[in-house]
Design an enzyme around this catalytic site. Structure first.
Site, short mmCIF file in Angstrom:
data_model
loop_
_atom_site.label_atom_id
_atom_site.label_comp_id
_atom_site.label_asym_id
_atom_site.label_seq_id
_atom_site.Cartn_x
_atom_site.Cartn_y
_atom_site.Cartn_z
N ASP A 71 -0.32 -47.82 -0.96
CA ASP A 71 0.81 -48.04 0.22
C ASP A 71 1.69 -48.57 -0.43
OD1 ASP A 71 -0.95 -50.15 -1.90
OD2 ASP A 71 -1.82 -50.29 0.95
N ASP A 113 3.55 -54.13 -5.56
CA ASP A 113 4.23 -55.22 -5.32
C ASP A 113 4.58 -55.75 -7.07
OD1 ASP A 113 4.86 -57.93 -4.02
OD2 ASP A 113 3.12 -57.84 -4.33
N PHE A 124 5.64 -60.52 3.00
CA PHE A 124 4.56 -59.50 3.39
C PHE A 124 4.46 -58.71 4.56
CE2 PHE A 124 -0.16 -59.26 3.68
CZ PHE A 124 -0.50 -58.52 2.28
P1 IMP Z 1 0.66 -55.31 -7.06
O1 IMP Z 1 -1.00 -54.98 -8.37
O2 IMP Z 1 1.20 -56.59 -7.04
O3 IMP Z 1 1.32 -54.04 -7.17
O4 IMP Z 1 -0.35 -55.13 -5.83
C1 IMP Z 1 -0.13 -53.80 -5.82
C2 IMP Z 1 -1.70 -54.13 -3.84
O5 IMP Z 1 -1.00 -55.49 -3.29
C3 IMP Z 1 -1.38 -53.67 -2.67
O6 IMP Z 1 -2.20 -51.98 -3.45
C4 IMP Z 1 -2.01 -53.83 -2.07
O7 IMP Z 1 -2.69 -53.86 -1.23
C5 IMP Z 1 -1.57 -55.25 -1.90
N1 IMP Z 1 -0.06 -55.25 -1.49
C6 IMP Z 1 1.13 -55.88 -1.79
N2 IMP Z 1 2.35 -56.43 -1.52
C7 IMP Z 1 1.40 -56.39 -0.21
C8 IMP Z 1 1.86 -56.70 1.34
O8 IMP Z 1 3.05 -57.09 1.19
N3 IMP Z 1 0.70 -56.36 2.77
C9 IMP Z 1 -0.31 -56.31 2.19
N4 IMP Z 1 -0.55 -55.30 1.00
C10 IMP Z 1 -0.32 -55.76 -0.35
MG MG Z 2 -3.58 -51.14 -2.25
#
Ligand code: IMP
Ligand code: MG
Length: 215
Positions: A135, A138, A187
């Protein structure tokens, strides 16, 4: 003549009142919709129609890139579900799908840094074209870990497809092969993305009011 005039007048009033009734009906529905589902949304970032237009483009691109091949599309649950189901219908290739569950944010908006597999795929991906669907990327930690995991599974090709990319927040260097939209450091929820398990069913993607997660 008089009859004709009366008919025209009646027709005009009839059309006008239908319009008024329709407008009242639509505004009532919009208000109801906004109140119930959108009350904690600060603003809409990506609309339903923008999503569907971009997803169509991504599907066309993937179809072109893998012409004559079969693919396996792997969704990272739960956030990617809506995106994946719309995306695969825009891909004109033979394919199978599977899903993974990895630990990510629980009820907070900050990442813990640890990513572990809770549910793995059941398909053997050796010598297969794999597209992993997320999705949002981040910090990049989830995708970095997944890339390492698939790195030892001898895929023919391993591609990353993310609906959203929040590049500003990266903690680790990782790039997706297919990106729907770059998003700012806010967010976001909706269209599969959640906060504390909620808002996945919004049809658009919106920015969550900070007071909701700063509570
Ligand atoms: P990462 O490991 O930090 O890249 O995070 C990935 C996961 O964090 C995504 O698959 C989402 O489930 C969650 N995530 C990160 N940012 C958001 C946001 O703005 N809204 C909702 N979920 C988020
Ligand atoms: Mg996710």
């Amino acid at each position: 003549m008089v009859t004709n005039f009366n008919m025209v007048r009646d027709h005009f009033y009839c059309k006008k009142s239908i319009k008024v009734i329709c407008l009242i009906q639509i505004s009532k529905e919009v208000l109801f919709y906004m109140k119930k589902i959108y009350e904690n949304i600060e603003r809409i970032l990506i609309s339903k129609s923008e999503l569907s237009e971009r997803i169509k483009e991504l599907g066309t691109q993937i179809t072109k890139d893998f012409e004559g091949e079969e693919i396996i599309v792997i969704g990272v649950l739960k956030g990617s579900v809506l995106f994946l189901t719309d995306l695969i219908r825009k891909i004109d290739l033979p394919m199978d799908i599977d899903f993974m569950v990895v630990s990510s944010y629980s009820n907070s908006t900050e990442t813990s840094g640890n990513v572990k597999i809770i549910k793995d795929i059941n398909i053997d991906v050796a010598n297969k074209n794999v597209i992993i669907v997320e999705d949002i990327i981040d910090t990049g930690l989830t995708m970095h870990n997944l890339k390492e995991i698939f790195g030892v599974r001898d895929c023919k090709n391993f591609k990353i497809c993310t609906l959203l990319d929040k590049k500003e927040r990266r903690k680790i260097d990782i790039d997706a092969d297919y990106v729907g939209f770059d998003v700012p450091n806010e967010f976001v929820v909706g269209y599969g993305l959640d906060y504390d398990g909620k808002y996945r069913n919004l049809e658009d993607i919106g920015v969550l009011k900070p007071e909701i997660y700063n509570k």
